[in-house]
Design a protein around this motif. Structure first.
Motif, PDB file in Angstrom:
ATOM      1  N   VAL A  21      67.601  33.212  27.249  1.00 11.91           N
ATOM      2  CA  VAL A  21      67.379  34.487  27.927  1.00 11.91           C
ATOM      3  C   VAL A  21      65.944  34.494  28.446  1.00 11.91           C
ATOM      4  O   VAL A  21      65.086  33.754  27.953  1.00 11.91           O
ATOM      5  CB  VAL A  21      67.609  35.697  26.998  1.00 11.91           C
ATOM      6  CG1 VAL A  21      69.048  35.725  26.491  1.00 11.91           C
ATOM      7  CG2 VAL A  21      66.640  35.696  25.833  1.00 11.91           C
ATOM      8  N   THR A  22      65.701  35.315  29.450  1.00 14.01           N
ATOM      9  CA  THR A  22      64.358  35.476  29.993  1.00 14.01           C
ATOM     10  C   THR A  22      63.890  36.894  29.722  1.00 14.01           C
ATOM     11  O   THR A  22      64.597  37.858  30.044  1.00 14.01           O
ATOM     12  CB  THR A  22      64.335  35.180  31.509  1.00 14.01           C
ATOM     13  OG1 THR A  22      64.813  33.857  31.726  1.00 14.01           O
ATOM     14  CG2 THR A  22      62.929  35.307  32.065  1.00 14.01           C
ATOM     15  N   LEU A  23      62.727  37.013  29.108  1.00 12.99           N
ATOM     16  CA  LEU A  23      62.112  38.313  28.860  1.00 12.99           C
ATOM     17  C   LEU A  23      61.111  38.551  29.975  1.00 12.99           C
ATOM     18  O   LEU A  23      60.254  37.702  30.226  1.00 12.99           O
ATOM     19  CB  LEU A  23      61.406  38.325  27.507  1.00 12.99           C
ATOM     20  CG  LEU A  23      62.268  37.948  26.302  1.00 12.99           C
ATOM     21  CD1 LEU A  23      61.408  37.783  25.064  1.00 12.99           C
ATOM     22  CD2 LEU A  23      63.320  38.997  26.073  1.00 12.99           C
ATOM     23  N   VAL A  24      61.230  39.690  30.642  1.00 17.42           N
ATOM     24  CA  VAL A  24      60.367  40.014  31.770  1.00 17.42           C
ATOM     25  C   VAL A  24      59.510  41.212  31.397  1.00 17.42           C
ATOM     26  O   VAL A  24      60.012  42.199  30.854  1.00 17.42           O
ATOM     27  CB  VAL A  24      61.212  40.328  33.028  1.00 17.42           C
ATOM     28  CG1 VAL A  24      60.315  40.671  34.207  1.00 17.42           C
ATOM     29  CG2 VAL A  24      62.130  39.162  33.349  1.00 17.42           C
ATOM     30  N   GLY A  25      58.214  41.130  31.688  1.00 16.30           N
ATOM     31  CA  GLY A  25      57.324  42.234  31.376  1.00 16.30           C
ATOM     32  C   GLY A  25      55.911  41.930  31.794  1.00 16.30           C
ATOM     33  O   GLY A  25      55.684  41.239  32.790  1.00 16.30           O
ATOM     34  N   SER A  26      54.948  42.394  31.007  1.00 16.40           N
ATOM     35  CA  SER A  26      53.540  42.090  31.280  1.00 16.40           C
ATOM     36  C   SER A  26      52.791  41.974  29.962  1.00 16.40           C
ATOM     37  O   SER A  26      53.230  42.489  28.936  1.00 16.40           O
ATOM     38  CB  SER A  26      52.916  43.169  32.163  1.00 16.40           C
ATOM     39  OG  SER A  26      52.875  44.396  31.476  1.00 16.40           O
ATOM     40  N   GLY A  27      51.676  41.258  30.017  1.00 17.02           N
ATOM     41  CA  GLY A  27      50.874  41.055  28.817  1.00 17.02           C
ATOM     42  C   GLY A  27      51.518  40.131  27.806  1.00 17.02           C
ATOM     43  O   GLY A  27      51.278  40.241  26.604  1.00 17.02           O
ATOM     44  N   ALA A  31      51.796  35.113  23.320  1.00 14.28           N
ATOM     45  CA  ALA A  31      52.838  35.594  22.399  1.00 14.28           C
ATOM     46  C   ALA A  31      52.891  34.722  21.154  1.00 14.28           C
ATOM     47  O   ALA A  31      52.811  33.488  21.234  1.00 14.28           O
ATOM     48  CB  ALA A  31      54.198  35.608  23.088  1.00 14.28           C
ATOM     49  N   THR A  32      52.995  35.381  20.011  1.00 11.23           N
ATOM     50  CA  THR A  32      53.077  34.666  18.735  1.00 11.23           C
ATOM     51  C   THR A  32      54.458  34.788  18.105  1.00 11.23           C
ATOM     52  O   THR A  32      54.786  34.045  17.190  1.00 11.23           O
ATOM     53  CB  THR A  32      52.030  35.206  17.744  1.00 11.23           C
ATOM     54  OG1 THR A  32      52.218  36.612  17.593  1.00 11.23           O
ATOM     55  CG2 THR A  32      50.614  34.924  18.244  1.00 11.23           C
ATOM     56  N   ALA A  33      55.263  35.736  18.603  1.00  6.37           N
ATOM     57  CA  ALA A  33      56.620  35.906  18.066  1.00  6.37           C
ATOM     58  C   ALA A  33      57.498  36.631  19.061  1.00  6.37           C
ATOM     59  O   ALA A  33      57.042  37.502  19.805  1.00  6.37           O
ATOM     60  CB  ALA A  33      56.577  36.688  16.756  1.00  6.37           C
ATOM     61  N   THR A  68      52.087  39.830  20.363  1.00  5.47           N
ATOM     62  CA  THR A  68      50.912  39.077  20.802  1.00  5.47           C
ATOM     63  C   THR A  68      49.746  39.512  19.911  1.00  5.47           C
ATOM     64  O   THR A  68      49.902  40.466  19.120  1.00  5.47           O
ATOM     65  CB  THR A  68      50.558  39.379  22.278  1.00  5.47           C
ATOM     66  OG1 THR A  68      50.085  40.713  22.371  1.00  5.47           O
ATOM     67  CG2 THR A  68      51.749  39.162  23.210  1.00  5.47           C
ATOM     68  N   PRO A  69      48.586  38.890  20.032  1.00  2.00           N
ATOM     69  CA  PRO A  69      47.427  39.351  19.251  1.00  2.00           C
ATOM     70  C   PRO A  69      47.056  40.810  19.563  1.00  2.00           C
ATOM     71  O   PRO A  69      46.404  41.467  18.761  1.00  2.00           O
ATOM     72  CB  PRO A  69      46.307  38.388  19.681  1.00  2.00           C
ATOM     73  CG  PRO A  69      47.032  37.138  20.057  1.00  2.00           C
ATOM     74  CD  PRO A  69      48.305  37.620  20.713  1.00  2.00           C
TER      75      PRO A  69
END
Length: 165
Positions: A21-27, A31-33, A68-69
């Protein structure tokens, strides 16, 4: 600023997981998880606005998030679907010789995981899955009219009449 998810494409998939699957967004950079409900997924950050992930096995509808952090994203729903049972729409041809050995094209839906084809109670001499919509089977010897069925991991299809001449 926490990551933002706008969509997951596709937003549904098999209960067995394993699909991409592709996750679309910003920031999303850093990503760590990626989690489906509470289950972690393997993933690759493509760029700040997209991640590909492999859906883990699951059931029902679950929230998908990215961590993400900077924090955890808003959830976007992903729905697991149970595999559909095979359905036979037609046999081409619907008749054959009593000695068997003739090719029969089975046309239908959800046939890609075919594990068995039977003519009445007799297994097909051989079969080849041509795709989700077709299986080519070699008729075994027989007599009269029998029901041809296809079996997959999701169950056994409806019967379609095949007449031996």
């Amino acid at each position: 600023m926490s990551p933002i998810l706008l969509a997951i494409v596709p937003s549904q998939g098999p209960a067995t997981g394993g699909n991409t699957v592709t996750l679309v967004g910003s920031g999303l950079t850093g990503a760590t998880a990626v989690t489906f409900g509470s289950t972690p997924a393997t993933f690759t950050v493509l760029f700040d606005g997209a991640i590909t992930a492999t859906a883990p096995a699951g059931s029902g509808t679950v929230p998908v998030t990215v961590t993400t952090p900077s924090g955890t994203s808003n959830p976007v729903n992903y729905t697991y679907q149970e595999p559909a049972a095979p359905v036979i729409m037609a046999l081409v041809p619907p008749v054959g010789l009593a000695m068997g050995g003739l090719p029969v094209l089975i046309v239908g839906t959800h046939l890609s995981g075919t594990t068995a084809v039977t003519f009445g109670a007799v297994p097909a001499a051989n079969f080849t899955v041509l795709g989700d919509g077709a299986v080519l089977a070699i008729s075994p010897p027989g007599s009269g009219t029998v029901q041809v069925t296809v079996t997959t991991g999701a169950g056994t299809s409806n019967g379609a009449s095949y007449t031996y001449l």
